[in-house]
Design a protein around this motif. Structure first.
Motif, PDB file in Angstrom:
ATOM      1  N   GLU A  13      56.400 -32.469 -22.411  1.00  0.00           N
ATOM      2  CA  GLU A  13      57.548 -32.549 -21.762  1.00  0.00           C
ATOM      3  C   GLU A  13      58.628 -31.818 -22.416  1.00  0.00           C
ATOM      4  O   GLU A  13      59.520 -31.282 -22.174  1.00  0.00           O
ATOM      5  CB  GLU A  13      58.063 -34.206 -21.868  1.00  0.00           C
ATOM      6  CG  GLU A  13      57.051 -34.748 -20.828  1.00  0.00           C
ATOM      7  CD  GLU A  13      57.643 -36.266 -20.721  1.00  0.00           C
ATOM      8  OE1 GLU A  13      58.581 -36.531 -21.563  1.00  0.00           O
ATOM      9  OE2 GLU A  13      57.232 -37.081 -19.815  1.00  0.00           O
ATOM     10  N   SER A  20      62.915 -31.074 -17.523  1.00  0.00           N
ATOM     11  CA  SER A  20      63.880 -30.958 -16.861  1.00  0.00           C
ATOM     12  C   SER A  20      63.803 -29.754 -15.630  1.00  0.00           C
ATOM     13  O   SER A  20      64.253 -29.504 -14.831  1.00  0.00           O
ATOM     14  CB  SER A  20      65.347 -30.892 -17.283  1.00  0.00           C
ATOM     15  OG  SER A  20      65.238 -29.411 -18.053  1.00  0.00           O
ATOM     16  N   LEU A  22      60.432 -28.366 -14.828  1.00  0.00           N
ATOM     17  CA  LEU A  22      59.064 -28.219 -14.053  1.00  0.00           C
ATOM     18  C   LEU A  22      58.903 -29.716 -13.597  1.00  0.00           C
ATOM     19  O   LEU A  22      59.416 -30.576 -14.125  1.00  0.00           O
ATOM     20  CB  LEU A  22      58.015 -27.979 -15.196  1.00  0.00           C
ATOM     21  CG  LEU A  22      58.163 -26.551 -15.834  1.00  0.00           C
ATOM     22  CD1 LEU A  22      56.916 -26.208 -16.624  1.00  0.00           C
ATOM     23  CD2 LEU A  22      58.158 -25.279 -14.645  1.00  0.00           C
ATOM     24  N   ASP A  23      58.095 -29.789 -12.532  1.00  0.00           N
ATOM     25  CA  ASP A  23      57.799 -31.085 -12.048  1.00  0.00           C
ATOM     26  C   ASP A  23      56.353 -31.353 -12.823  1.00  0.00           C
ATOM     27  O   ASP A  23      55.349 -31.242 -12.170  1.00  0.00           O
ATOM     28  CB  ASP A  23      57.365 -31.041 -10.648  1.00  0.00           C
ATOM     29  CG  ASP A  23      56.993 -32.380  -9.987  1.00  0.00           C
ATOM     30  OD1 ASP A  23      56.686 -33.291 -10.534  1.00  0.00           O
ATOM     31  OD2 ASP A  23      57.022 -32.460  -8.803  1.00  0.00           O
ATOM     32  N   GLU A  25      54.944 -34.401 -13.305  1.00  0.00           N
ATOM     33  CA  GLU A  25      53.885 -35.278 -12.738  1.00  0.00           C
ATOM     34  C   GLU A  25      53.063 -34.403 -11.783  1.00  0.00           C
ATOM     35  O   GLU A  25      52.101 -34.917 -11.586  1.00  0.00           O
ATOM     36  CB  GLU A  25      54.787 -36.235 -12.072  1.00  0.00           C
ATOM     37  CG  GLU A  25      55.055 -37.536 -12.830  1.00  0.00           C
ATOM     38  CD  GLU A  25      54.153 -38.058 -13.816  1.00  0.00           C
ATOM     39  OE1 GLU A  25      52.752 -38.303 -13.200  1.00  0.00           O
ATOM     40  OE2 GLU A  25      54.029 -38.121 -14.854  1.00  0.00           O
ATOM     41  N   ALA A  26      53.663 -33.633 -10.996  1.00  0.00           N
ATOM     42  CA  ALA A  26      52.856 -32.675 -10.175  1.00  0.00           C
ATOM     43  C   ALA A  26      51.837 -31.838 -10.905  1.00  0.00           C
ATOM     44  O   ALA A  26      50.664 -31.551 -10.367  1.00  0.00           O
ATOM     45  CB  ALA A  26      53.880 -31.723  -9.502  1.00  0.00           C
ATOM     46  N   ARG A  42      50.867 -36.688 -19.440  1.00  0.00           N
ATOM     47  CA  ARG A  42      52.084 -35.917 -20.046  1.00  0.00           C
ATOM     48  C   ARG A  42      52.270 -36.483 -21.165  1.00  0.00           C
ATOM     49  O   ARG A  42      52.151 -37.601 -21.300  1.00  0.00           O
ATOM     50  CB  ARG A  42      53.148 -35.892 -19.070  1.00  0.00           C
ATOM     51  CG  ARG A  42      53.681 -37.667 -18.906  1.00  0.00           C
ATOM     52  CD  ARG A  42      54.769 -37.759 -17.594  1.00  0.00           C
ATOM     53  NE  ARG A  42      56.062 -36.833 -18.053  1.00  0.00           N
ATOM     54  CZ  ARG A  42      56.821 -36.854 -16.928  1.00  0.00           C
ATOM     55  NH1 ARG A  42      56.616 -37.138 -15.798  1.00  0.00           N
ATOM     56  NH2 ARG A  42      57.821 -36.041 -17.150  1.00  0.00           N
ATOM     57  N   ARG A 112      62.777 -24.487  -9.716  1.00  0.00           N
ATOM     58  CA  ARG A 112      61.981 -25.271 -10.073  1.00  0.00           C
ATOM     59  C   ARG A 112      60.668 -25.351  -9.642  1.00  0.00           C
ATOM     60  O   ARG A 112      59.469 -25.547 -10.285  1.00  0.00           O
ATOM     61  CB  ARG A 112      62.605 -26.863 -10.089  1.00  0.00           C
ATOM     62  CG  ARG A 112      61.706 -27.997 -10.526  1.00  0.00           C
ATOM     63  CD  ARG A 112      62.372 -29.285 -10.271  1.00  0.00           C
ATOM     64  NE  ARG A 112      61.857 -30.471 -10.454  1.00  0.00           N
ATOM     65  CZ  ARG A 112      61.652 -30.999 -11.767  1.00  0.00           C
ATOM     66  NH1 ARG A 112      62.468 -30.506 -12.538  1.00  0.00           N
ATOM     67  NH2 ARG A 112      60.913 -31.993 -11.745  1.00  0.00           N
ATOM     68  N   GLY A 113      60.555 -24.990  -8.254  1.00  0.00           N
ATOM     69  CA  GLY A 113      59.479 -24.719  -7.441  1.00  0.00           C
ATOM     70  C   GLY A 113      58.532 -23.723  -7.914  1.00  0.00           C
ATOM     71  O   GLY A 113      57.179 -23.782  -8.220  1.00  0.00           O
ATOM     72  N   THR A 116      57.228 -24.355 -11.395  1.00  0.00           N
ATOM     73  CA  THR A 116      56.042 -25.364 -11.541  1.00  0.00           C
ATOM     74  C   THR A 116      55.059 -24.853 -10.854  1.00  0.00           C
ATOM     75  O   THR A 116      53.667 -25.127 -11.388  1.00  0.00           O
ATOM     76  CB  THR A 116      56.454 -26.492 -10.556  1.00  0.00           C
ATOM     77  OG1 THR A 116      57.643 -27.172 -11.397  1.00  0.00           O
ATOM     78  CG2 THR A 116      55.226 -27.572 -10.422  1.00  0.00           C
ATOM     79  N   ARG A 120      51.366 -24.414 -13.129  1.00  0.00           N
ATOM     80  CA  ARG A 120      50.052 -24.956 -12.310  1.00  0.00           C
ATOM     81  C   ARG A 120      48.745 -23.963 -12.447  1.00  0.00           C
ATOM     82  O   ARG A 120      47.816 -24.157 -12.724  1.00  0.00           O
ATOM     83  CB  ARG A 120      50.212 -25.415 -10.810  1.00  0.00           C
ATOM     84  CG  ARG A 120      49.011 -26.197 -10.080  1.00  0.00           C
ATOM     85  CD  ARG A 120      49.378 -26.363  -8.871  1.00  0.00           C
ATOM     86  NE  ARG A 120      50.227 -27.444  -8.848  1.00  0.00           N
ATOM     87  CZ  ARG A 120      50.791 -27.928  -7.785  1.00  0.00           C
ATOM     88  NH1 ARG A 120      50.626 -27.257  -6.616  1.00  0.00           N
ATOM     89  NH2 ARG A 120      51.536 -29.040  -7.807  1.00  0.00           N
TER      90      ARG A 120
END
Length: 142
Positions: A13, A20, A22-23, A25-26, A42, A112-113, A116, A120
């Motif tokens: 994190e 803040s 990146l997602d 949890e995803a 995480r 952010r999208g 992330t 991924r």
């Protein structure tokens, strides 16, 4: 799945530097769905002493033989992670560090999208690399 092929993924994190932007949890959920991944979580600061100990405990407790840490650039903490993983029984060639801080969170801070999605993809590449890796021996030369 044999013990030496069980992959653990640890996503940093970095305080708010990553969390803040990146997602996280995803990313953990996506990592859990990758072939060979037996554990994904995480970790607030995996480079800290407490974080390194937590990873070592998880390696031993879950029987992990391969490890991916997604966080800062390898330039800053690679040696610490390699040493901690080796101490816990993971061959250095079955460890991979993925840069999702400088390479994703910071450069795509306004999206952010997109950040992330890129993270991924990079985590999936790191998992594929350790999954295909071979446990070689370190050879000292003069």
């Amino acid at each position: 799945m044999s013990e030496d092929s069980r992959i653990g993924v640890f996503i940093c994190e970095c305080g708010e530097e990553i969390a803040s932007r990146l997602d996280v949890e995803a990313l953990v959920g996506a990592a859990r769905g990758l072939p060979g991944v037996a554990w994904a979580e995480r970790v607030p600061y995996p480079c800290s002493l407490q974080g390194l100990r937590s990873i070592q405990e998880r390696i031993q407790g879950e029987g992990l033989g391969r490890v991916v840490v997604a966080g800062c650039t390898p330039r800053t903490h690679l040696g610490r992670f390699v040493a901690a993983c080796e101490e816990a029984g993971v061959n250095r060639y079955l460890f991979e560090m993925v840069d999702i801080r400088e390479g994703c969170a910071l450069v795509h801070a306004g999206d952010r999208g997109r950040a992330t999605a890129k993270a991924r993809f990079l985590i999936a590449m790191g998992v594929a690399k350790v999954r295909a890796g071979r446990a070689d021996e370190w050879i000292e030369t003069e």
